[in-house]
Write a protein that holds these residues in place. Sequence first.
Motif, PDB file in Angstrom:
ATOM      1  N   LEU A  17      27.369  29.987  34.979  1.00 32.24           N
ATOM      2  CA  LEU A  17      26.747  31.503  35.102  1.00 32.24           C
ATOM      3  C   LEU A  17      25.486  31.657  34.397  1.00 32.24           C
ATOM      4  N   LEU A  18      25.395  31.169  33.182  1.00 33.53           N
ATOM      5  CA  LEU A  18      24.099  31.329  32.260  1.00 33.53           C
ATOM      6  C   LEU A  18      23.254  30.508  33.279  1.00 33.53           C
ATOM      7  N   ARG A  19      23.224  29.606  33.564  1.00 28.60           N
ATOM      8  CA  ARG A  19      22.159  28.624  34.469  1.00 28.60           C
ATOM      9  C   ARG A  19      21.692  29.585  35.643  1.00 28.60           C
ATOM     10  N   ASP A  20      22.676  29.811  36.439  1.00 33.38           N
ATOM     11  CA  ASP A  20      22.416  30.217  37.783  1.00 33.38           C
ATOM     12  C   ASP A  20      21.537  31.701  37.600  1.00 33.38           C
ATOM     13  N   ASN A  21      21.879  32.409  36.407  1.00 32.59           N
ATOM     14  CA  ASN A  21      21.265  33.708  36.289  1.00 32.59           C
ATOM     15  C   ASN A  21      20.100  33.615  35.219  1.00 32.59           C
ATOM     16  N   CYS A  22      19.694  32.478  34.852  1.00 36.07           N
ATOM     17  CA  CYS A  22      18.606  32.287  33.827  1.00 36.07           C
ATOM     18  C   CYS A  22      18.795  33.181  32.759  1.00 36.07           C
TER      19      CYS A  22
END
Length: 416
Positions: free
Chosen positions: A266-271
């Motif tokens: 989630l963190l990676r996908d949403n920067c």
Amino acid sequence: MKVEIVTTGSELLLGQIVNTNAAYMSQRLNDLGFDVIYQTTVGDNHDRMKEVLEHALSRADIVITSGGLGPTQGDITKEVSAEIFGRKMKLHAESKRRMEERFAQRHVVWTDNNLRQVTLPEGAEVFLNYNGIASGVVLENNGKYLINLPGPPSEMKDMFERSLKPFLQRKFGFKHIIVSKVLNTMGLGESLLETEIKDLILAQSNPTLALLIRPAGVIIRITAKADTREQAEEMIAQMEEKIRQRVGSYIYAANDENLEEIVAKLLRDNCIKVSCAESCTGGMLAQRLTSISGSSSYLDGSIVTYSNDVKTKFLSVDEDLLCAKGAVCAEVAGHMAEGVVQMFNSDIGVGITGIAGPTGGTKTKPVGLVYIGVSGKYGTEVTENHFGGTRDEVRYRATQQALFMLRQYILKNIKK
């Protein structure tokens, strides 16, 4: 076909080794459509082992043992099995030849007691051992099967896949397949979760439902039996949809997914960049987030603020607040989360403060009380949590709740 698994060895009863063989065989047999109805463990005692095996044969079609095929006087499983079926023991030529070859390759001299490993019940079907010496055997009488597999897990697993699985296919076919799916939940206790889906549990037949408590939360296991995997998976999907309609907001993963992997994605996908301020968990949250490769893309930093002075100096937690309410309160958790956002200039901060125990608790602030704050541009949220268990269990459950809150915070605000 009904199957009973009997693991042998006094070391299992003494707790000296963990019984992984029973778990492996149960899972694989269920995958193949066999019903494992009992698991039994018995020590290296002739009379007790004979009693256990005879009782198992009285209630199961197939009894599978593991262990007790070695060279010592305590390895008696084959002998007891042969006695039950009225068979004599006889040296097995091919097993002996393979044993001699194996010892020669290792430049080791074999001794007479090694012959016990290749002396087998007459008339048995033999499973050769490709990872060791002791051969496995299959005994049959009046439609009942007694199967002996070796105890070392590497030998047992190889023999199961290489020899037992084809034997079962040949003798019985795989008429059904059993498939399970696990839904991992957080935020609802077992009793509340059961209340939400109680009618589905009471009406279950195929698929079946089971609720199981785990350190990471409560899991819902859905198990279906069908002629093909595709049919079983479709049955599971239909039941899963009903469950998700009731408690979908509490389900965070399926099967072997863990919460840190889900949050990391989630963190990676949403920067999104996150930072952590931990007191009672002592860096465990940061450790879980950094256990995943590529964590530098979403974790800005972490600080362990165990003392009040450090909370004040680095996170700007108000001294008056600490004096008035103490370090373990909702306001401090919120200020820790807000302070670590400012410290690292991250998008979201997480603050954890609590009493992990076993000492330090009071009547008003008992052991297991943990406050967790999550803060970002969409505001600050804090929860009061009461975790049971040992010090390590309290700390782990606190990080699990923190990850769950972080996930919920992102999902709730991601569309804003």
